[in-house]
Motif scaffolding. Structure first.
Motif, PDB file in Angstrom:
ATOM      1  N   SER A 111       0.847  -1.195   0.000  1.00 11.29           N
ATOM      2  CA  SER A 111       0.000   0.000   0.000  1.00 11.29           C
ATOM      3  C   SER A 111       0.875   1.234   0.000  1.00 11.29           C
ATOM      4  O   SER A 111       1.788   1.358   0.827  1.00 11.29           O
ATOM      5  N   THR A 170      -7.806  -2.894   1.756  1.00  5.70           N
ATOM      6  CA  THR A 170      -6.484  -2.461   1.315  1.00  5.70           C
ATOM      7  C   THR A 170      -6.482  -2.204  -0.184  1.00  5.70           C
ATOM      8  O   THR A 170      -7.363  -2.654  -0.915  1.00  5.70           O
ATOM      9  N   GLU A 172      -6.445   4.245   3.478  1.00  3.46           N
ATOM     10  CA  GLU A 172      -5.900   3.456   2.375  1.00  3.46           C
ATOM     11  C   GLU A 172      -6.020   4.164   1.025  1.00  3.46           C
ATOM     12  O   GLU A 172      -5.584   3.631   0.007  1.00  3.46           O
TER      13      GLU A 172
END
Length: 449
Positions: A96, A172, A208
Motif C-alpha cells: 500500500s 487495502t 488506504e
C-alpha cells in the motif's frame, strides 16, 4: 416508538478519547529497478518480527523499495517480495502506498504472482467457510463473520453473513480490486445466500486512499430483487439488518457469545424475570434484548437515534420471547452516567460497551481515563451483588491494561469486585497468537459487592 432524549451539552467528552492523528513516517528510498523487484527491503527489527510470525510491516519499517524490471515506480496494491537487509526473501506481501501498514504478508513464498494469489485466496475462503459452518451447527444462529482478514490468511478482506445476505469489506489497495471481487463473489455465493454486497468503512477508505465501492451487489441470486435488507438470527433472537443504513458496516457479531453470557450472569445473580438492567452504548439493542429475556426492566442508551429505532424494531420482532419492560434513551453515555450517579440511581446489572476510545496507540492513555470514568460510575450505581459487564474493542488497549483500569475504578469506588469471566470475541473472530492486533475485544463479567 418512544425514545427519550437527554439533552446534552457539547462537552466533547467522547471526542477527547477518540484518538489522534496518524504518525508521519519517513518515506522509503526508491531504488533502481532490478531482477529482485518488485520488492521491499525491511529493517532488521521488521524482519525479525516477520520471522517471529507477525504479518505486517509498517511504512517506517521499509528501508527501500525496488520496482519491477522496466518500471520506475511501485504499483499500489501490487504484490511484492519481502526481503531483509541482506536481500534474503521473507515471503510476499500486498503493498500500500497510502497506509501506515505498508505491507501485509500473504505468503511465505517470494515472488508470488497475481494469479497464484487469487488461486490461494479461493482455497482459503473455502477453508474459512467450512470452519464457520461447524460453529453454527446448533441452529440458534445463522450469522457469522465468514472471513476475518489475517486470522483466515486473507489480509485486507472481511466478510459477514447476516442470514441470506453477505456484506464484504475490502480494506487495502491490494484487495479493493475487481479480480478479488470476482473471486469472492463466486466463493461467497453459497446455498442460502441471496446477495453479496460490498460496503466500506469511511475511515479505512481514507487511510488506504480507496475509491468508494459500487452500490450494486457483487452477486444477486436469480429471482431475488430489492434492497440489501434481511432478518437474521442471533442466539435465537430475530434481528433486522440493512446494508444501506447504520453507523457501522454491520452488527456486532463478535459479541454473540458475550450477549448470552451477560444474560446468564444476570439470571444467576438475580433470578430469571427479576431485576433492572442498564445497557450503555446499546447500538441496535444487542445486550439489551438478550437481557430483556431474563430481567424485569431494561434501559438501552445510545447517542444514535437511528440505531435506537432499529433496536425498537428488533424488540417488536421478538415480543413473543421478551416480557420485560424495555426503554430506549438517546443520550451521551458520559453525561447520562454522571446524571444517574448524582441522582443515586441503582441497577442490578449494567453493561458498558462503548466504541473504541483508542483508535491510535498514542490515544491509549486518554482512553484509559474514559474507561475508568465509565466503570467507576457504573460500579457506584450497582446494587450489592450487582453484575457489571464491561467491554473494550480497541486493540491498542491490551487485556492487561483494561483489567488494571477496571481495578483502579473498583478501588476508587470503594467496592469489592470479583472477576467472574474474562471473554473475547466469538470464535468466528479468531485471534492470531503472533498478531496481537487481532485480540481487540475484551469483555469482563464482574460481580460488584
Amino acid at each position: 416508538m418512544t425514545v427519550k432524549r437527554k439533552e446534552r451539552r457539547d462537552t466533547g467528552a467522547r471526542k477527547k478519547f477518540s484518538g489522534g492523528s496518524r504518525p508521519v513516517a519517513t518515506e522509503p528510498q526508491l531504488l533502481e529497478a532490478d531482477e529482485a523487484g518488485p520488492a521491499a527491503i525491511l529493517s532488521r527489527r521488521a524482519a525479525d518480527r516477520l520471522r517471529a510470525g507477525h504479518l505486517w510491516a509498517y511504512r517506517s519499517d521499509v528501508e527501500s523499495l525496488i520496482p519491477a524490471l522496466g518500471a520506475t515506480t511501485m504499483v499500489p496494491g501490487g504484490l511484492v517480495t519481502l526481503m531483509d537487509s541482506r536481500r534474503i526473501p521473507l515471503g510476499s506481501a500486498l503493498y500500500s502506498e497510502a497506509s501506515q501498514i505498508a505491507l501485509r504478508k500473504v505468503s511465505a513464498e517470494p515472488r508470488v504472482g497475481r494469479g497464484e494469489y487469487l488461486e490461494d485466496m479461493a482455497v482459503r475462503v473455502r477453508t474459512a467457510l467450512a470452519l464457520r459452518q461447524k460453529m453454527l451447527a446448533d441452529g440458534s444462529t445463522d450469522s457469522a463473520r465468514l472471513i476475518f482478514s489475517e486470522a483466515d490468511d486473507l489480509p485486507g478482506i472481511v466478510a459477514d453473513r447476516y442470514g441470506n445476505l453477505v456484506v464484504l469489506q475490502l480494506l487495502t489497495q491490494g484487495t479493493a480490486q475487481d479480480d478479488v471481487r470476482a473471486v469472492l463473489a463466486r466463493e461467497l455465493a453459497v446455498d442460502g445466500v441471496n446477495q453479496v454486497v460490498e460496503r466500506a468503512d469511511p475511515r479505512i477508505r481514507e487511510l488506504e486512499n480507496l475509491p468508494a465501492p459500487s452500490a450494486e451487489p457483487l452477486f444477486v441470486r436469480e429471482g431475488v430483487s430489492g434492497p440489501p435488507k434481511t432478518l437474521f438470527t442471533l442466539n435465537g433472537l430475530h434481528l433486522h439488518y440493512d446494508a444501506n443504513a447504520g453507523q457501522k458496516t454491520g452488527a456486532f457479531l463478535d459479541q454473540r457469545l458475550n450477549y448470552a453470557a451477560a444474560a446468564a450472569a444476570h439470571a444467576e445473580a438475580h433470578g430469571s424475570g427479576n431485576g433492572e438492567a442498564l445497557d450503555i452504548c446499546t447500538y441496535q439493542g444487542g445486550f439489551a434484548l438478550h437481557l430483556a429475556r431474563v430481567a424485569a426492566k431494561v434501559t438501552g442508551v445510545d447517542q444514535s437515534r437511528s440505531s435506537l429505532e432499529t433496536a425498537e424494531e428488533n424488540l417488536e420482532q421478538n415480543r413473543d420471547a421478551i416480557a420485560a419492560e424495555v426503554e430506549w434513551i438517546e443520550a451521551d453515555a458520559f453525561e447520562l452516567l454522571r446524571a444517574y450517579d448524582s441522582e443515586k440511581r441503582q441497577f442490578d446489572t449494567i453493561v458498558l460497551d462503548p466504541p473504541a476510545f483508542a483508535k491510535t496507540k498514542r490515544a491509549a492513555e486518554g482512553a484509559m481515563r474514559g474507561y475508568k470514568e465509565l466503570n467507576l460510575r457504573a460500579m457506584r450505581m450497582l446494587k450489592p451483588g450487582g453484575v457489571l459487564v464491561t467491554c473494550s474493542c480497541s486493540h491498542h488497549v491490551s487485556r492487561e491494561m483494561f483489567i488494571a483500569t477496571v481495578a483502579e475504578a473498583a478501588a476508587d469506588a470503594g467496592r469489592h469486585v470479583r472477576l467472574m469471566e474474562t471473554l473475547g470475541a466469538a470464535p468466528d473472530h479468531p485471534e492470531v497468537l503472533t498478531l496481537p492486533e487481532t485480540a481487540y475485544l475484551k469483555c469482563l463479567i464482574l460481580r460488584v459487592d
